[in-house]
Design an enzyme around this catalytic site. Structure first.
Site, short mmCIF file in Angstrom:
data_model
loop_
_atom_site.label_atom_id
_atom_site.label_comp_id
_atom_site.label_asym_id
_atom_site.label_seq_id
_atom_site.Cartn_x
_atom_site.Cartn_y
_atom_site.Cartn_z
CB CYS A 122 -1.16 0.15 1.05
SG CYS A 122 -2.52 0.73 1.10
CG HIS A 123 -0.32 5.23 1.69
ND1 HIS A 123 -1.08 4.12 0.95
CD2 HIS A 123 -0.66 5.97 0.75
CE1 HIS A 123 -2.09 5.22 0.74
NE2 HIS A 123 -2.16 6.12 0.59
#
Length: 180
Positions: free
Chosen positions: A106-107
Site C-alpha cells: 500500500c503506502h
C-alpha cells in the site's frame, strides 16, 4: 527465522499488519514488531482507530543483523511518520544493503523512497504513490503483487488490502528462500 515488521507508533493499517504476520507465524517464522518508540502501536481500519499491539523492540535497540527479512505494512500515516525518523530510514536501508528480502504494501513504499533504495527497481503500491516512486527512480506497475528479485535482494510489493492473499503468498514463497 525472525522477521521484522516495522511500524510507526500510530497509523498502521491493521489488516496489513495482522494478515502477513499470521501467514508467516503459521509457517513457523517468528514475526517481531519493531517501532520508533517502546510500548504499543495503534492500528487503524482505514481512518478508524483499531487495536493496539505490543512493540518487541525499537529501531534504536536492534539492527537488520537480528532479522532475516523485513515487512513494511501500510496505512497512510504509518510510512509518512516512519520516513521522518532517521533511525527507521536507516533500519530499512540496512536490509537492502545486506541483500535481505523486504516486503511493502500500500503506502509503505514511501519509506523506500526516503531510504534511497528504489533506483532501478520495479514495484507496485497504492496508486497515489506512483509519481513519488517514479521520481525516486523506480518503475511503477499496477499489479496485485510484484516481485523484484535482483542481485541487490528481493523486494515484494502490493497495492492494497484486497491484494493481501497474493502478497502473503509472495512473501511466504520469497522469504522461504532465505536460510535462517
Amino acid at each position: 527465522m525472525q522477521i521484522a515488521f516495522l511500524t510507526a507508533p500510530e497509523g498502521v493499517e491493521q489488516v496489513e499488519l495482522t494478515e502477513p504476520w499470521q501467514a508467516l507465524a503459521e509457517t513457523g517464522e517468528i514475526p517481531r514488531l519493531v517501532s520508533t518508540r517502546p510500548g504499543h502501536v495503534r492500528a487503524f481500519h482505514h481512518l478508524d482507530r483499531a487495536d493496539t499491539f505490543p512493540v518487541d523492540e525499537t529501531v534504536g535497540e536492534t539492527s537488520a543483523d537480528a532479522y532475516q527479512a523485513l515487512v513494511l505494512p501500510g496505512g497512510v500515516a504509518n510510512p509518512d511518520a516512519l520516513r521522518l525518523d532517521e533511525d527507521a530510514v536507516a533500519f530499512v536501508r540496512s536490509f537492502f544493503d545486506a541483500g535481505k528480502p523486504v516486503a511493502a504494501i500500500c503506502h509503505a513504499p514511501w519509506i523506500l523512497a526516503e531510504a534511497g533504495v528504489l533506483p532501478g527497481r520495479t514495484l507496485t503500491s497504492w496508486p497515489s504513490l506512483r509519481t513519488d516512486l517514479r521520481n525516486a527512480g523506480a518503475t511503477w506497475v499496477d499489479e496485485r503483487v510484484h516481485v523484484d528479485d535482483t542481485a541487490r535482494g528481493t523486494l515484494v510489493t502490493s497495492r492494497k488490502p484486497a491484494d493481501l492473499p497474493a502478497f502473503d503468498d509472495a512473501i511466504l514463497r520469497e522469504f522461504g528462500k532465505v536460510t535462517a
